[in-house]
Design an enzyme around this catalytic site. Structure first.
Site, PDB file in Angstrom:
ATOM      1  N   PHE A 125       0.841  -1.197   0.000  1.00 54.62           N
ATOM      2  CA  PHE A 125       0.000   0.000   0.000  1.00 54.62           C
ATOM      3  C   PHE A 125       0.881   1.254   0.000  1.00 54.62           C
ATOM      4  CE2 PHE A 125      -2.857   3.257   1.559  1.00 54.62           C
ATOM      5  CZ  PHE A 125      -3.927   3.040   0.707  1.00 54.62           C
ATOM      6  N   ASP A 195       1.089  -4.412   8.696  1.00 54.31           N
ATOM      7  CA  ASP A 195      -0.079  -3.568   8.425  1.00 54.31           C
ATOM      8  C   ASP A 195      -1.282  -4.513   8.320  1.00 54.31           C
ATOM      9  OD1 ASP A 195      -2.122  -2.055   7.309  1.00 54.31           O
ATOM     10  OD2 ASP A 195      -0.771  -0.873   6.058  1.00 54.31           O
ATOM     11  N   TYR A 220     -11.563   1.852   9.901  1.00 51.96           N
ATOM     12  CA  TYR A 220     -12.746   2.150   9.074  1.00 51.96           C
ATOM     13  C   TYR A 220     -13.075   1.096   8.034  1.00 51.96           C
ATOM     14  CZ  TYR A 220      -8.925   4.257   6.276  1.00 51.96           C
ATOM     15  OH  TYR A 220      -7.753   4.487   5.609  1.00 51.96           O
ATOM     16  N   LYS A 221     -12.279   0.032   7.951  1.00 52.35           N
ATOM     17  CA  LYS A 221     -12.590  -0.990   6.948  1.00 52.35           C
ATOM     18  C   LYS A 221     -13.477  -2.062   7.602  1.00 52.35           C
ATOM     19  CE  LYS A 221      -8.199  -0.172   4.588  1.00 52.35           C
ATOM     20  NZ  LYS A 221      -8.674   0.465   3.365  1.00 52.35           N
ATOM     21  N   ARG A 369     -12.449  -4.316  -7.283  1.00 51.69           N
ATOM     22  CA  ARG A 369     -12.370  -5.094  -6.029  1.00 51.69           C
ATOM     23  C   ARG A 369     -13.775  -5.289  -5.461  1.00 51.69           C
ATOM     24  NH1 ARG A 369      -8.315  -2.277  -1.801  1.00 51.69           N
ATOM     25  NH2 ARG A 369      -9.987  -0.743  -1.856  1.00 51.69           N
TER      26      ARG A 369
HETATM   27  C1  LIG Z   1      -2.984  -1.505   3.668  1.00 54.97           C
HETATM   28  C2  LIG Z   1      -3.386  -0.105   4.020  1.00 54.97           C
HETATM   29  N1  LIG Z   1      -2.639   0.608   4.865  1.00 54.97           N
HETATM   30  C3  LIG Z   1      -2.970   1.878   5.206  1.00 54.97           C
HETATM   31  C4  LIG Z   1      -4.093   2.483   4.687  1.00 54.97           C
HETATM   32  C5  LIG Z   1      -4.451   3.903   5.003  1.00 54.97           C
HETATM   33  O1  LIG Z   1      -4.068   4.305   6.225  1.00 54.97           O
HETATM   34  P1  LIG Z   1      -4.452   5.721   6.859  1.00 54.97           P
HETATM   35  O2  LIG Z   1      -5.232   5.410   8.096  1.00 54.97           O
HETATM   36  O3  LIG Z   1      -3.184   6.384   7.171  1.00 54.97           O
HETATM   37  O4  LIG Z   1      -5.248   6.484   5.842  1.00 54.97           O
HETATM   38  C6  LIG Z   1      -4.907   1.768   3.809  1.00 54.97           C
HETATM   39  C7  LIG Z   1      -6.114   2.409   3.257  1.00 54.97           C
HETATM   40  O5  LIG Z   1      -6.793   1.947   2.402  1.00 54.97           O
HETATM   41  C8  LIG Z   1      -4.534   0.450   3.467  1.00 54.97           C
HETATM   42  O6  LIG Z   1      -5.280  -0.251   2.602  1.00 54.97           O
END
Ligand SMILES: Cc1ncc(COP(=O)(O)O)c(C=O)c1O
Length: 410
Positions: A125, A195, A220-221, A369
């Protein structure tokens, strides 16, 4: 071939079927984007209303104590801990994933003097890569090494300080071997940083059993905390005394309300806080996490896998010869909660799907997706979504001009 009636029967027998009522979902919409923004839990809306009107509106600043606002990052962290195989005192909700990755990666580098290399994989990401680029830019002794996919183990050596990897890849949904890689990273004396954004809340993540050192992930996911929800971070107990948060804000101080001039880190997980916690957002996430009450993550993973299998089976049967190519692992065990397909006109196809009430998303240049959040997506939704996809591809209705304009957020 799985019939619509079979899907209805599977939904009726689904032990997670009851969890759907914990969410407020619009009529006529098939929501397959919980891997990007989770649906609204009914309890979250009520909790935010109460926090605004009663706690903030009536009880004002006393709420820091009387409504326990000050302990909310830890309480929310404790709820997330169960979902990711951690102890409650190893997780805290704070900041964004990007900021948490910065804090943890910088701390790991600080804890491994003489080891200059921060290691990650190309194509992970973007924010993960950008944060490490920023870290290397501000620390002249740090060397960022980005290897091709699959190249981590070969790149590990005594110069490696920390390795940052996504557990589930955001584009393909492929799951990495957290146990094997964490062990290999530990074997060279380096620190693993995971992550979890695309795995927490959908897979049976088991950080302590897998021997992970550090982790961060999205609220938020699949955790359904709402747009821009606070993220969280994990620091294994064995590292808590040695690692220092480089963002040494007052909320991570051992005694923030002593107001002394010198920073002294709080013991344990509290030191990973920085500034004042966002109470309204944390309130939403706190209530949202109750949607997981009684849910075993192994069952959630099994259901997400079954929905993904059904989707692949139906797409390959209904949409054969229409330009779609599977871009996710075929085996459920190797996937997170999403299935991705490539299509040369993926953006337009997805816009047409959304206009027909099937919401997924698009990742440049050609990936569409579909996320199968196991708490609220049903088998029948998957079947109906593929039928609509088939109609769109058969008729080429996606060629309509209104589906061609690319929006700011994809
Ligand atoms: C793997 C991954 N890491 C980090 C993030 C985003 O992180 P942040 O909370 O800093 O916006 C996302 C957002 O889609 C993601 O898919």
């Amino acid at each position: 071939m799985t019939s619509r009636q079979t899907c209805i029967d599977r939904d009726a027998a689904d032990p997670l079927g009851r969890a759907r009522a914990r969410f407020s979902l619009p009529e006529g919409v098939i929501y397959l984007d919980g891997n990007s923004l989770g649906a609204l839990p009914v309890a979250a809306a009520a909790a935010v209303r109460q926090a605004v009107e009663r706690q903030w509106g009536q009880d004002l600043i006393a709420s820091w104590n009387t409504h326990g606002w000050i302990g909310l990052p830890q309480r929310v962290g404790g709820k997330i801990a169960r979902l990711i195989g951690a102890s409650a005192d190893e997780v805290v909700a704070a900041d964004s994933v990007s900021v948490n990755l910065f804090k943890l990666a910088a701390a790991a580098v600080g804890a491994r003097p003489g080891r200059p290399v921060v290691l990650t994989e190309a194509g992970d990401f973007p924010t993960d890569l950008y944060i490490l680029q920023g870290l290397a830019g501000m620390m002249p002794d740090v060397e960022l090494r980005v290897v091709e996919p699959g190249g981590i183990e070969a790149a590990l050596d005594e110069r490696t300080a920390v390795v940052l990897l996504s557990h589930v890849h955001y584009r393909s949904g492929a799951v990495r071997d957290m146990a094997g890689l964490s062990a290999a990273i530990r074997a060279v004396g380096a620190i693993s940083l995971w992550d979890l954004s695309h795995s927490a809340g959908v897979l049976d993540v088991d950080l302590n059993r897998y021997g992970a050192d550090l982790a961060a992930g999205c609220g938020y996911k699949y955790l359904n905390g709402g747009p821009g929800a606070p993220a969280y971070l994990f620091v294994a107990k064995r590292h808590q005394a040695a690692l220092r948060n480089p963002l040494s804000g007052w909320m991570g101080h051992a005694r923030p309300f002593d107001f002394v001039d010198d920073y002294a880190p709080a013991p344990g997980i509290d030191r990973w806080l920085c500034g004042t916690p966002p109470i309204l957002s944390l309130t939403a996430l706190d209530a949202a996490l109750d949607a997981f009450d009684g849910v075993e993550m192994a069952a959630a993973r099994a259901k997400a896998g079954a929905l993904g299998d059904l989707f692949i089976e139906r797409v390959e049967a209904r949409c054969a010869g229409r330009g779609l190519a599977l871009a996710s692992p075929r085996e459920a065990a190797a996937r997170g909660g999403q299935v991705s397909f490539r299509h040369p006109h993926g953006w337009a196809v997805m816009q047409n799907l959304i206009a027909r009430g099937v919401i997924g998303d698009f990742r440049s240049p050609d990936v569409i997706r579909f996320g199968f959040a196991p708490l609220y997506v049903r088998h029948v939704d998957v079947r109906d979504a593929v039928e609509i996809l088939g109609e769109i591809l058969d008729s080429e209705s996606w060629r309509d001009a209104r589906f061609q304009t690319v929006a700011a957020v994809t």
